[in-house]
Enzyme design. Structure first.
Site, PDB file in Angstrom:
ATOM      1  N   SER A   5     -28.708 -21.754 -15.898  1.00  0.00           N
ATOM      2  CA  SER A   5     -27.606 -20.849 -16.258  1.00  0.00           C
ATOM      3  C   SER A   5     -27.148 -20.962 -17.702  1.00  0.00           C
ATOM      4  CB  SER A   5     -26.420 -21.096 -15.324  1.00  0.00           C
ATOM      5  OG  SER A   5     -26.717 -20.637 -14.028  1.00  0.00           O
ATOM      6  N   LYS A  40     -26.928 -17.813 -19.748  1.00  0.00           N
ATOM      7  CA  LYS A  40     -25.774 -16.907 -19.748  1.00  0.00           C
ATOM      8  C   LYS A  40     -25.019 -16.929 -21.084  1.00  0.00           C
ATOM      9  CE  LYS A  40     -24.977 -17.007 -14.753  1.00  0.00           C
ATOM     10  NZ  LYS A  40     -25.931 -18.012 -14.252  1.00  0.00           N
ATOM     11  N   SER A  51     -20.315 -19.329 -13.232  1.00  0.00           N
ATOM     12  CA  SER A  51     -21.718 -19.042 -13.493  1.00  0.00           C
ATOM     13  C   SER A  51     -22.298 -18.028 -12.508  1.00  0.00           C
ATOM     14  CB  SER A  51     -22.526 -20.345 -13.446  1.00  0.00           C
ATOM     15  OG  SER A  51     -23.772 -20.189 -14.056  1.00  0.00           O
TER      16      SER A  51
END
Length: 471
Positions: free
Chosen positions: A154, A157, A221
């Site tokens: 993640s 992101k 997330s």
């Protein structure tokens, strides 16, 4: 009649003979030594009975000889400059004496870049995975690992948020435009649930602001929100992925490739160094920096959401993003404030691919590695003397008087041993001469400025130098 005696008649002088006055000389005539009372014979016929005039001459080398010699030397010392002045011409000499004195020359030997003395202490890099550390505005502390591209989870992101704010800027407390959740967004959310992905619940027709969506993206997330934002920005996920990879290229992230906006796919890969470069760019946006520092937030439908970054507030940490998958392991791109010497610095780093059987263990391991690095940074990054208050230059006058120049106080900067610091040296015209302690310039590094001053005063030019110098 009685005749006069035969022979020459005696001369009758009208006036008696007067002995000549003795001559007074600056120095006595040196001649043969005569006995006391002996009358020197004059040239020609001597007059009988001429009186002896003056005292007898002194012996050579006596007081009577030395005294006139001293007077002569004194007379020469006084008259010679006068004669020279007369020879040169009174007007010319006066002009020479009153001419402006030429400027002195100031030189320094301070390099344009100076290293903080010493060697960088050992940094406790993680034994597995990779890591990268730098101090914003100062430089790279170092890194570990082979820097090969690996899955990052993640952490991807960060690029998604960076592009959304770049294409749809926010400022201050602005919430930005409203995004309406579609039935396709709901279907994507539902499809991800069985895979155990990080998500936030959404409903069709839900209205979410840009800020709400960014908070859902960066704190818990939410993979589904990453997909939703990409489609909202570019019209399709593929179009958004093209933007992500273009931005990576612009930032020089040569080891990075994005295949999804959430980082769930193991084909989305990067390096610790690349993600630190992205983090630096993203933190320049104040809204991004504010969002990643939130421990929690409230958004529609989902309600209160929590930040997965458990290091927030610890050792000055104020972001940025966690990431964990089975392939990626535990990952964290972080930023922390560091106070040194009255200044607040920003530490930016990344620790990637830490082992663990599941997300909590992976994140615990990466947090432990980051804690060690931050503690080490606080011990290494300090105030150091870059330039001691020792001779760094000199001032030399036109007549040859030389004095040294030194920093008024030691030049101290914040950094670490072995770090090269850019140094700027400025100088001022010293005039024809200088006084002791006169400021003749300055040296500056890392925002710290120290005066350069003379250690003594130059001497004045002599009379003869002024007279003899060329026009």
């Amino acid at each position: 009649m009685k005749l006069p005696p035969s022979g020459p008649a005696p001369r009758t002088e009208l006036m008696p003979r007067v002995a000549p006055e003795p001559r007074t000389e600056l120095m006595p005539r040196v001649g043969p030594v005569q006995s006391v009372g002996q009358v020197p014979q004059a040239a020609g016929r001597a007059s009988v009975g001429a009186p002896v005039q003056g005292p007898p001459p002194a012996a050579p080398g006596g007081p009577a000889v030395r005294e006139p010699r001293r007077r002569k030397r004194l007379l020469l010392a006084v008259l010679l400059p006068v004669v020279l002045l007369l020879a040169l011409g009174g007007g010319g000499v006066a002009a020479q004496l009153h001419r402006a004195l030429p400027a002195a020359a100031l030189t320094t030997d301070i390099a344009a870049g100076l290293k903080i003395p010493g060697a960088l202490p050992n940094i406790p890099w993680p034994s597995k995975g990779s890591a990268e550390l730098l101090i914003e505005g100062m430089g790279r502390l170092g890194g570990s690992g082979d820097n090969d591209a690996e899955p990052i989870g993640s952490v991807a992101k960060v690029m998604t948020a960076y592009l959304i704010l770049k294409n749809h800027p926010l400022s201050g407390d602005e919430d930005g435009p409203t995004i309406t959740v579609t039935s396709a967004d709901v279907a994507d959310y539902q499809a991800r649930i069985p895979l155990g992905q990080s998500l936030v619940p959404v409903t069709a027709g839900e209205r979410m602001t840009e800020r709400d969506a960014l908070e859902a993206l960066m704190l818990p997330s939410a993979n589904n929100v990453a997909h939703m934002l990409g489609v909202w920005d570019a019209g399709s996920q593929d179009a958004f992925l093209e933007k992500m990879n273009d931005a990576a290229e612009e930032l020089g992230m040569t080891g990075t490739h994005y295949t999804d906006p959430s980082g769930y796919l193991p084909t989305t890969v990067s390096t610790a160094a690349d993600q630190v470069a992205l983090a630096r760019a993203a933190l320049k946006d104040e809204v991004f920096a504010d969002i990643v520092a939130l421990p929690s937030a409230d958004i529609p439908v989902a309600g209160k959401i929590k930040n997965y970054n458990d290091l927030l507030g610890e050792q000055g940490v104020f972001g940025i993003k966690t990431g964990s998958t089975g392939e990626a392991g535990g990952n964290l791109v972080f930023a922390a404030h560091l106070s040194v010497g009255g200044k607040t610095l920003t530490v930016i780093g990344a620790v990637f691919n830490q082992p663990g059987a599941h997300t909590p263990e992976q994140l615990a391991n990466v947090n432990a590695a980051v804690r060690k690095l931050l503690k080490s940074v606080r011990n290494i990054v300090k105030e150091y003397t870059l330039l001691a208050d020792k001779t760094v230059g000199k001032v030399k006058t036109a007549w040859g008087s030389v004095v040294t120049v030194s920093p008024a106080i030691p030049l101290k900067v914040i950094g670490w041993p072995g770090l090269t610091i850019k140094v700027t040296t400025t100088t001022a015209a010293p005039g024809s001469g200088v006084t002791s302690g006169q400021v003749v310039g300055a040296v500056q590094a890392s925002g710290v400025r120290v005066d350069l001053a003379t250690d003594a005063a130059t001497t004045e030019p002599t009379f003869w130098w002024k007279v003899k110098r060329r026009p």
